[in-house]
Motif scaffolding. Structure first.
Motif, short mmCIF file in Angstrom:
data_model
loop_
_atom_site.label_atom_id
_atom_site.label_comp_id
_atom_site.label_asym_id
_atom_site.label_seq_id
_atom_site.Cartn_x
_atom_site.Cartn_y
_atom_site.Cartn_z
N TRP A 67 0.83 -1.21 0.00
CA TRP A 67 0.00 0.00 0.00
C TRP A 67 0.86 1.25 0.00
CZ3 TRP A 67 -4.74 -0.68 -1.37
CH2 TRP A 67 -5.37 -1.90 -1.09
N LYS A 68 2.03 1.19 0.65
CA LYS A 68 2.97 2.31 0.60
C LYS A 68 3.46 2.51 -0.83
CE LYS A 68 5.96 5.31 2.41
NZ LYS A 68 5.55 6.57 3.06
N ALA A 69 3.83 1.42 -1.50
CA ALA A 69 4.29 1.51 -2.88
C ALA A 69 3.19 1.99 -3.81
CB ALA A 69 4.82 0.15 -3.34
N LEU A 70 1.97 1.52 -3.59
CA LEU A 70 0.85 1.96 -4.42
C LEU A 70 0.58 3.44 -4.22
CD1 LEU A 70 -1.41 1.22 -6.37
CD2 LEU A 70 -2.83 0.60 -4.40
N GLY A 71 0.64 3.91 -2.97
CA GLY A 71 0.45 5.33 -2.71
C GLY A 71 1.53 6.18 -3.36
N ASN A 72 2.79 5.72 -3.27
CA ASN A 72 3.89 6.45 -3.93
C ASN A 72 3.70 6.50 -5.44
OD1 ASN A 72 5.14 6.78 -1.44
ND2 ASN A 72 6.45 4.99 -1.69
N THR A 73 3.26 5.38 -6.03
CA THR A 73 3.06 5.34 -7.47
C THR A 73 1.92 6.27 -7.89
OG1 THR A 73 3.83 3.04 -7.51
CG2 THR A 73 2.60 3.82 -9.42
N VAL A 248 5.36 0.47 -7.18
CA VAL A 248 4.83 -0.88 -7.32
C VAL A 248 5.78 -1.74 -8.15
CG1 VAL A 248 2.92 -2.24 -8.25
CG2 VAL A 248 2.45 -0.08 -7.09
N LEU A 249 6.33 -1.17 -9.21
CA LEU A 249 7.26 -1.93 -10.04
C LEU A 249 8.57 -2.19 -9.30
CD1 LEU A 249 6.73 -2.99 -12.87
CD2 LEU A 249 8.16 -1.16 -13.77
N TYR A 250 9.00 -1.24 -8.48
CA TYR A 250 10.20 -1.46 -7.66
C TYR A 250 9.96 -2.58 -6.66
CZ TYR A 250 14.39 -0.26 -4.98
OH TYR A 250 15.60 -0.30 -4.35
N LEU A 251 8.75 -2.63 -6.07
CA LEU A 251 8.40 -3.71 -5.16
C LEU A 251 8.40 -5.04 -5.88
CD1 LEU A 251 7.37 -4.69 -2.38
CD2 LEU A 251 5.05 -4.16 -3.17
N MET A 252 7.89 -5.05 -7.10
CA MET A 252 7.89 -6.28 -7.89
C MET A 252 9.32 -6.76 -8.14
SD MET A 252 6.70 -6.93 -11.81
CE MET A 252 8.28 -6.27 -12.36
N TYR A 253 10.21 -5.83 -8.44
CA TYR A 253 11.61 -6.18 -8.66
C TYR A 253 12.22 -6.76 -7.38
CZ TYR A 253 16.65 -5.41 -8.84
OH TYR A 253 18.01 -5.57 -8.74
N GLU A 254 11.95 -6.11 -6.26
CA GLU A 254 12.49 -6.60 -4.99
C GLU A 254 12.00 -8.01 -4.68
OE1 GLU A 254 14.14 -4.65 -2.01
OE2 GLU A 254 15.12 -4.00 -3.86
N GLU A 255 10.70 -8.24 -4.86
CA GLU A 255 10.15 -9.55 -4.57
C GLU A 255 10.68 -10.62 -5.52
OE1 GLU A 255 8.05 -10.75 -2.26
OE2 GLU A 255 7.94 -8.84 -1.17
N GLY A 256 10.80 -10.26 -6.80
CA GLY A 256 11.15 -11.27 -7.79
C GLY A 256 12.63 -11.53 -7.95
N PHE A 257 13.45 -10.46 -7.90
CA PHE A 257 14.86 -10.62 -8.24
C PHE A 257 15.81 -10.40 -7.07
CE2 PHE A 257 12.62 -9.47 -12.13
CZ PHE A 257 13.00 -10.50 -12.95
N ARG A 258 15.27 -9.99 -5.94
CA ARG A 258 16.11 -9.90 -4.74
C ARG A 258 15.79 -11.03 -3.78
NH1 ARG A 258 16.80 -4.70 -0.61
NH2 ARG A 258 18.44 -5.64 0.67
N ALA A 269 2.73 -7.69 -10.33
CA ALA A 269 2.67 -7.28 -11.73
C ALA A 269 1.24 -7.35 -12.27
CB ALA A 269 3.59 -8.16 -12.57
N PHE A 270 0.52 -8.40 -11.90
CA PHE A 270 -0.84 -8.54 -12.42
C PHE A 270 -1.78 -7.50 -11.81
CE2 PHE A 270 -4.98 -10.53 -13.13
CZ PHE A 270 -4.86 -10.87 -14.46
N LEU A 271 -1.61 -7.19 -10.54
CA LEU A 271 -2.42 -6.13 -9.94
C LEU A 271 -2.14 -4.78 -10.59
CD1 LEU A 271 -2.42 -6.97 -6.11
CD2 LEU A 271 -4.32 -7.12 -7.71
N LEU A 272 -0.86 -4.52 -10.90
CA LEU A 272 -0.52 -3.29 -11.60
C LEU A 272 -1.16 -3.27 -12.99
CD1 LEU A 272 1.08 -0.64 -11.67
CD2 LEU A 272 3.03 -1.93 -12.56
#
Length: 293
Positions: A67-73, A248-258, A269-272
């Motif tokens: 929700w923080k990432a969504l608000g920032n986006t 949101v995309l930065y969060l996706m990167y963190e979850e997927g590639f970190r 990604a699908f919610l975005l």
């Protein structure tokens, strides 16, 4: 004899096949992947892959960071998109003006940031916004304003990224607006001048209504690009300070590639994708409604 509808499908077939191959299938694959717990253990052995249904979505909606990432986006989109469109339209009007000089030079100069590498330019902007050595704070010091920690203060970090993104991308929309302005018949402006319309009224009642379809196109393209905010915070702030620039995309990167939680990353990604589809559909519905009126 081939019917018109059949001929249309035949001609559209190659384009539809490309869309299905490079858009439809990846979206479907992301949705299927989001229904699993695909992680680094599943990469090592596909037998470790489990179907978890909508658990990833439930966990995501309960995650405060999402929700923080969504608000920032949304903050980035709501402020950045209108600002980018306004700057782009203003630059196009200046280049389209009869009083403008050196138009080829300025057209190239305004478009140059679009074709530069994001990472290289972002590094330069980090120095521009540096608290002690930055050119921005040096200029403010001449006005008697104390230095601002642009990239280290949660209040100023996202506005700094917005300014960078607007500067980086406005030249692309400027070219589209310039083409739209050049397609407006001069007779409309001449008739408005004969009726005694001021330049401001000509802009409001002739330029903007005629540019309606172009504004819609630019709005959708800009919004789609700004929803995919990633490179700017990744290079400039790494999501900080205090997660104030995590998108949101930065969060996706963190979850997927970190963290290698590819199932969670696919859910993000699908919610975005769903959010962007809803907003785009809303813009198109609003445009059709205004056109019908």
């Amino acid at each position: 004899m081939i019917r018109a509808s059949t001929a249309g499908w035949v001609f559209a077939g190659p384009a539809l096949a490309v869309i299905a191959l490079f858009f439809g299938i990846p979206v479907l694959a992301a949705f299927v992947l989001s229904l699993t717990d695909f992680d680094i253990y599943s990469l090592a052995d596909i037998g470790n892959l489990r179907f978890v249904g909508f658990d990833n979505y439930v966990a995501l909606l309960q995650n405060p960071l999402f929700w923080k990432a969504l608000g920032n986006t949304l903050y980035f989109v709501v402020i950045g998109v209108p600002l980018s469109i306004a700057v782009s339209l203003g630059a196009a009007l200046l280049l389209h003006s009869r009083l403008g000089m050196l138009k080829p030079f300025f057209r190239t100069a305004y478009f140059a940031p679009v074709v530069t590498t994001v990472v290289a330019v972002a590094v330069i902007w980090r120095y521009l916004f540096h608290t002690r050595y930055g050119l921005v704070n040096w200029g403010l010091s001449w006005l008697g304003i104390d230095p601002i920690d642009w990239l280290g203060d949660p209040t100023w970090a996202m506005p700094s990224i917005i300014l960078f993104a607007v500067w980086k991308n406005f030249g692309y929309n400027m070219i589209i607006f310039l083409a739209g302005l050049q397609s407006i018949p001069e007779d409309l402006y001449e008739a408005a001048r004969i009726d005694g319309a001021s330049p401001l009224r000509q802009f409001w009642h002739v330029t903007l209504p005629t540019l309606g379809p172009v504004l819609l196109l630019v709005g959708i393209l800009t919004m789609a690009g700004y929803f995919q905010l990633f490179a700017e915070p990744y290079v400039i702030t790494q999501g900080g300070p205090l997660q104030s620039t995590v998108s949101v995309l930065y969060l996706m990167y963190e979850e997927g590639f970190r963290w290698w939680n590819l199932g969670n990353a696919s859910a993000v990604a699908f919610l975005l994708f769903v959010l962007m589809t809803l907003v785009t559909s809303g813009l198109l519905w609003f445009a059709r409604r205004k056109g019908a009126e």
